[in-house]
Design an enzyme around this catalytic site. Structure first.
Site, PDB file in Angstrom:
ATOM      1  N   LEU A 102      -9.197 -10.721  21.757  1.00  0.00           N
ATOM      2  CA  LEU A 102      -8.912  -9.700  20.759  1.00  0.00           C
ATOM      3  C   LEU A 102      -9.277 -10.277  19.399  1.00  0.00           C
ATOM      4  O   LEU A 102      -9.036 -11.465  19.135  1.00  0.00           O
ATOM      5  CB  LEU A 102      -7.425  -9.313  20.774  1.00  0.00           C
ATOM      6  CG  LEU A 102      -6.910  -8.541  21.990  1.00  0.00           C
ATOM      7  CD1 LEU A 102      -5.408  -8.288  21.848  1.00  0.00           C
ATOM      8  CD2 LEU A 102      -7.648  -7.221  22.156  1.00  0.00           C
ATOM      9  N   ASP A 103      -9.853  -9.449  18.527  1.00  0.00           N
ATOM     10  CA  ASP A 103     -10.168  -9.898  17.180  1.00  0.00           C
ATOM     11  C   ASP A 103      -8.905 -10.348  16.463  1.00  0.00           C
ATOM     12  O   ASP A 103      -7.794  -9.917  16.794  1.00  0.00           O
ATOM     13  CB  ASP A 103     -10.828  -8.770  16.380  1.00  0.00           C
ATOM     14  CG  ASP A 103     -12.133  -8.311  16.995  1.00  0.00           C
ATOM     15  OD1 ASP A 103     -12.746  -9.110  17.730  1.00  0.00           O
ATOM     16  OD2 ASP A 103     -12.527  -7.161  16.740  1.00  0.00           O
ATOM     17  N   GLN A 104      -9.065 -11.157  15.443  1.00  0.00           N
ATOM     18  CA  GLN A 104      -7.902 -11.676  14.720  1.00  0.00           C
ATOM     19  C   GLN A 104      -7.048 -10.569  14.117  1.00  0.00           C
ATOM     20  O   GLN A 104      -5.831 -10.697  13.992  1.00  0.00           O
ATOM     21  CB  GLN A 104      -8.347 -12.677  13.640  1.00  0.00           C
ATOM     22  CG  GLN A 104      -9.301 -12.116  12.583  1.00  0.00           C
ATOM     23  CD  GLN A 104      -8.620 -11.395  11.445  1.00  0.00           C
ATOM     24  OE1 GLN A 104      -7.412 -11.555  11.250  1.00  0.00           O
ATOM     25  NE2 GLN A 104      -9.368 -10.597  10.703  1.00  0.00           N
ATOM     26  N   THR A 106      -6.682  -7.541  15.455  1.00  0.00           N
ATOM     27  CA  THR A 106      -6.248  -6.617  16.499  1.00  0.00           C
ATOM     28  C   THR A 106      -4.962  -7.122  17.142  1.00  0.00           C
ATOM     29  O   THR A 106      -4.827  -8.307  17.434  1.00  0.00           O
ATOM     30  CB  THR A 106      -7.329  -6.475  17.592  1.00  0.00           C
ATOM     31  OG1 THR A 106      -8.544  -6.010  16.979  1.00  0.00           O
ATOM     32  CG2 THR A 106      -6.901  -5.489  18.660  1.00  0.00           C
TER      33      THR A 106
END
Length: 236
Positions: A102-104, A106
């Site tokens: 997951l993106d930072q 998200t």
């Protein structure tokens, strides 16, 4: 399995260190101190204590984390915290890995495991394990955008058409949808492709496993039933 090997498999450190723990009288099973490293164990439903702290033997670990914002899915985080900072040394010694990323920025459901087959079953593109995302958009979501997302869009530098399923408008600028691929920044890029922008992104479900009731940063071990739910494959 020998006691020393069991402790090592559970992340207590090197074999030599585990031997020393045992010789120091730190390990007990059913209230009995076991001080022989070569003691043979029945691993079925094995509970044990190390320095009075209770543990359960787990052949493999399956973890659900409610990932907070500003955490990276990397051991070598560059600009933010690492999700691995949320776990103790024993789990790190077991070599747990993120099942996908997951993106930072998200939040939501992130699975971690030391089971390579489980990781492969959830991340291989041909497995069609769906991920459900909820998002706040910069602009109101139009009917035309919903239709475009369901029909599929092209993404720059990617082959094929990327479509969402179960696209639901939760409110004027809140959207939920399921994707079955997993290319880089896919949800954000799909929204950009239909002329909108993701402001906040949250993963609510993997396969048939919904995010358990956890505060951000909290995690739990998954039981066998929950592991099976996470591997649920759609026919889409």
């Amino acid at each position: 399995m020998l006691l020393e090997k069991m402790l090592q498999s559970q992340g207590f450190g090197s074999r030599k260190h585990c031997q020393q723990l045992i010789k120091n009288g730190a390990v007990s099973i059913q209230n009995e101190v076991i001080d022989h490293p070569k003691h043979k164990l029945d691993l079925n439903d094995l509970d044990f204590e190390v320095y009075g702290k209770a543990h359960r033997y787990r052949e493999k670990v399956y973890i659900a984390l409610n990932k907070p914002q500003d955490y990276e899915c990397s051991h070598q985080a560059t600009h933010h915290f690492s999700v691995f900072d949320l776990f103790d040394e024993m789990l790190l010694n077991r070599g747990i890995q993120c099942v996908g990323r997951l993106d930072q920025d998200t939040t939501g459901l992130l699975l971690l495991t030391d089971d390579g087959q489980f990781l492969q079953a959830l991340t291989h593109p041909k497995k069609h394990v769906a991920k459900v995302y909820q998002m706040q958009t910069a602009d109101p979501v139009t009917d035309a955008q919903l239709q475009q997302l369901e029909q599929g869009v092209e993404l720059r530098n990617e082959k094929g058409i990327f479509a969402a399923t179960e696209v639901i408008r939760l409110s004027e600028s809140r959207l939920q949808m399921s994707i079955h691929q997993g290319v880089y920044h896919q949800v954000k890029r799909m929204l950009a492709a239909v002329g909108n922008k993701v402001e906040q992104l949250h993963r609510a479900q993997i396969g048939a496993l919904a995010l358990p009731e956890l505060a951000e940063g909290e995690w739990i071990y998954l039981n066998a039933e929950q592991v099976a739910l996470a591997k649920f494959r759609s026919e889409e």
